[in-house]
Design an enzyme around this catalytic site. Structure first.
Site, PDB file in Angstrom:
ATOM      1  N   GLU A 316     -20.735   5.879  -8.478  1.00 42.83           N
ATOM      2  CA  GLU A 316     -21.125   5.446  -9.824  1.00 42.83           C
ATOM      3  C   GLU A 316     -20.081   5.820 -10.868  1.00 42.83           C
ATOM      4  OE1 GLU A 316     -22.574   3.392 -12.224  1.00 42.83           O
ATOM      5  OE2 GLU A 316     -24.393   3.803 -11.067  1.00 42.83           O
ATOM      6  N   ASP A 320     -17.623   3.285 -13.039  1.00 43.66           N
ATOM      7  CA  ASP A 320     -17.738   3.193 -14.490  1.00 43.66           C
ATOM      8  C   ASP A 320     -16.408   3.476 -15.183  1.00 43.66           C
ATOM      9  OD1 ASP A 320     -20.420   2.743 -14.052  1.00 43.66           O
ATOM     10  OD2 ASP A 320     -21.060   4.750 -14.630  1.00 43.66           O
ATOM     11  N   SER A 565     -24.853  -1.686 -12.319  1.00 46.84           N
ATOM     12  CA  SER A 565     -24.061  -0.495 -12.640  1.00 46.84           C
ATOM     13  C   SER A 565     -22.635  -0.870 -13.015  1.00 46.84           C
ATOM     14  CB  SER A 565     -24.023   0.455 -11.435  1.00 46.84           C
ATOM     15  OG  SER A 565     -25.257   1.090 -11.232  1.00 46.84           O
ATOM     16  N   ASP A 608     -24.396 -20.097 -20.339  1.00 43.93           N
ATOM     17  CA  ASP A 608     -25.799 -20.134 -19.937  1.00 43.93           C
ATOM     18  C   ASP A 608     -25.879 -20.120 -18.413  1.00 43.93           C
ATOM     19  OD1 ASP A 608     -28.509 -20.266 -20.100  1.00 43.93           O
ATOM     20  OD2 ASP A 608     -28.609 -22.411 -20.533  1.00 43.93           O
ATOM     21  N   ILE A 609     -26.551 -19.117 -17.875  1.00 50.97           N
ATOM     22  CA  ILE A 609     -26.694 -18.999 -16.422  1.00 50.97           C
ATOM     23  C   ILE A 609     -27.938 -19.785 -16.010  1.00 50.97           C
ATOM     24  CG2 ILE A 609     -26.959 -17.426 -14.485  1.00 50.97           C
ATOM     25  CD1 ILE A 609     -24.295 -17.209 -15.975  1.00 50.97           C
TER      26      ILE A 609
END
Length: 626
Positions: A316, A320, A565, A608-609
């Site tokens: 993680e 990041d 994440s 737009d998805i």
């Protein structure tokens, strides 16, 4: 209250104080203030015994804040692009003054405590005037005061918790009380993965659902594949790199106001980055940053531990920081490392650190949810709670979450109000929306009574992304065989982007048009038995970014990871670039972005998805993504 039950405290003095209590509390007309929806005995917990009346129980009363009815209005006044006050953010002092409880609330609550037999010298008012603490309160005193009964519950694992089913307050002071801790809060579900031995302690109150502890249901996911070829723009459908993201989102900007700009990444111990992983990544994708490290802000004893090294401990934080640094180069990154090794921390702990007005006393949060400091455990942080130790960064990204069903409405609403206050001060708060579609962490859903169940079919939204006063970030993907020039879809490789509707929070005004049109034009084929279809519930996520096939340096080699994440720090990086341009032009940070991203003026800035789903709980559910 989630804590290690110390057993019977055989203090004759304390017991005599309890048994000698005046009966003033009985003169009031008490009404139920907060009630637990699920009795622990209905799950794996059994009632073990009643705690002795002299057992210490730290009582803290959260007072109703002023102007909460105007919270969204005040937030929009500085964050809606059409407001004449856009960008004129509040100062910390103005926040305290705007929301501090009224003198009437303070006097009424302390008067009730006095008339109930508690001496004034045992009461303490927090600096923000938001909390009243009763020093050395006992189970007997609290039970009499709140007309309730506490019980100790035991889990088959041996872990114990102390809690009550409901509590009451006098009718005339109910309007002045927000919530009281510790009372009805309870951690029902423990991870299916056993805590690692390095952090396991008998009767551990925090390892049950500790944020940051390695678990198959939290953090970024990997497909186990190693990167054996040089990634390029031609294969972004298989391997995402910083260059892929720049091409996807048309990013061509180099920061110039880095000394005035700030970007914070929150990590929860024992999650930590490895310096060698950062340099491995930088050497391949951002050579000028080899040797670059984040500015560490240790919150409640937060440490970048290196004693445990694996994907579960480092994935993680490596993810990041590698992408936040690369996308905002040369912007410094602030690492908000939260919680010590023995106890850990929660969302409230980092909020304490950036906003002193949120702290109860030295910080003192909810023992059932938060880390409480100083930590008396061996090796624990012995300093005072980190309270207002750093100004809020302009952008904060948090790639962690929990289930909304795991917190009470009062707890959730008080935390949500804090995110709004950060927005009013000019901070953009981003949270990842989860990786289990419409299910909760680990794929857990809800039963018909709204309780967590492995066999449940009701959707289980995440928290705190169901709070509409922060920005929830979902995940998209470059479809297999497609390029960075083709439309993305909802992520459905390894993970399913979290999304759905809250069971606690109402729909914010700025979201109404978008969500109402979605429900009208693309009505989900489900009933109220599966999700909150009232048409008035907060919908999430607010926006999304790519969350599939990220190349990261991890434990000395390259691997692929997936998850919201990844999406949250990428969006945070883009907002940081926007803030840089504004600051360079003599303006301030954008702060809370939701009113802008839902407005017609900014519609052209987003794709737009329209394809993909986010299944879970035995169903598929078209995701809310801008």
């Amino acid at each position: 209250m989630l804590l290690t039950v110390p057993g019977i405290i055989a203090s004759a003095l304390l017991y005599s104080l309890v048994t000698a209590l005046p009966q003033g509390a009985g003169r009031f007309n008490h009404i139920v203030h907060e009630k637990r929806a699920l009795d622990p005995s209905e799950t794996d917990w059994i009632v073990s015994h009643k705690p002795h009346p002299s057992t210490l129980l730290p009582l803290r009363i959260g007072l109703t804040q002023s102007n909460l009815d105007r919270l969204e209005e005040l937030l929009l006044s500085v964050s809606h692009p059409e407001s004449p006050s856009y960008g004129k953010h509040f100062s910390p002092a103005e926040i305290v003054e705007t929301f501090k409880p009224s003198d009437e609330a303070i006097d009424s609550v302390m008067g009730w405590l006095s008339e109930s037999g508690l001496a004034r010298e045992r009461m303490r008012l927090s600096v923000s005037k938001g909390w009243v603490e009763v020093i050395n309160s006992t189970v007997g005193e609290v039970e009499d005061l709140l007309k309730t009964e506490y019980h100790v519950y035991t889990h088959p694992s041996g872990v114990q918790q102390m809690s009550c089913h409901e509590y009451s307050v006098p009718e005339h002071i109910r309007e002045h009380v927000d919530l009281i801790k510790p009372t009805v809060h309870f951690t029902y579900r423990i991870p299916t993965d056993p805590p690692l031995s390095a952090f396991k302690r008998s009767n551990d109150k925090r390892n049950l659902n500790r944020i940051g502890m390695p678990s198959a249901s939290t953090g970024p996911k990997t497909n186990g594949k190693k990167v054996t070829i040089t990634p390029s723009l031609e294969n972004c459908d298989e391997m995402i790199t910083p260059d892929c993201l720049r091409a996807l989102y048309s990013v061509n900007y180099k920061p110039v106001a880095t000394r005035k700009n700030t970007y914070g990444i929150v990590e929860f111990t024992p999650q930590s980055f490895l310096a060698k992983d950062l340099d491995l990544f930088f050497a391949n994708f951002s050579p000028s940053q080899v040797g670059t490290r984040p500015k560490l802000v240790s919150i409640d004893g937060g440490v970048v531990q290196t004693q445990n090294q694996s994907f579960d401990f480092n994935g993680e934080s490596d993810l990041d920081l590698e992408y936040a640094f690369a996308l905002t180069n040369p912007q410094p990154i602030t690492l908000l490392q939260t919680g010590d090794l023995p106890e850990g921390a929660s969302f409230n702990n980092w909020l304490d650190a950036v906003d002193k007005s949120f702290c109860t006393f030295e910080g003192g949060d909810d023992p059932t949810q938060d880390g409480i400091y100083p930590d008396p455990l061996p090796g624990g942080f012995k300093g005072p709670e980190s309270c207002g130790i750093i100004a809020p960064p302009n952008v904060v990204s948090v790639s962690y979450g929990s289930d909304e069903s795991s917190v009470t409405a009062a707890y959730a609403q008080r935390q949500c109000a804090e995110y709004a206050k950060l927005g009013m001060m000019g901070t953009t708060v981003l949270y990842s929306s989860g990786d289990d579609g419409v299910a909760g962490n680990g794929g857990v859903c809800l039963n018909a009574q709204g309780r967590p169940s492995r066999n449940g079919t009701k959707f289980n939204p995440d928290f705190p992304v169901t709070c509409g006063l922060l920005t929830a970030v979902g995940a998209t993907q470059v479809n297999p065989g497609s390029t960075v020039n083709d439309p993305e879809s909802a992520c459905q490789q390894v993970i399913f982007s979290g999304g759905g509707f809250s069971n606690i929070f109402k729909m914010p005004n700025f979201q109404k048009n978008a969500v109402t049109n979605f429900l009208k034009n693309h009505p989900p084929p489900f009933t109220s038995a599966q999700f909150n279809n009232s048409g008035n519930a907060r919908g999430f996520p607010d926006l999304s970014a790519n969350g599939a096939n990220y190349v990261i340096g991890i434990n000395g080699e390259f691997g692929l990871v997936f998850g919201t994440s990844a999406s949250s720090p990428v969006v945070g990086s883009l907002i940081t670039l926007i803030n840089d341009a504004r600051i360079a032009a003599g303006k301030g940070p954008v702060g809370f972005i939701n009113p802008a991203i839902y407005s017609e003026k900014f519609a052209h800035a987003f794709n737009d998805i329209t394809t993909g789903t986010n299944p879970g709980c035995g169903e598929s559910f078209i995701q809310l993504i801008l």
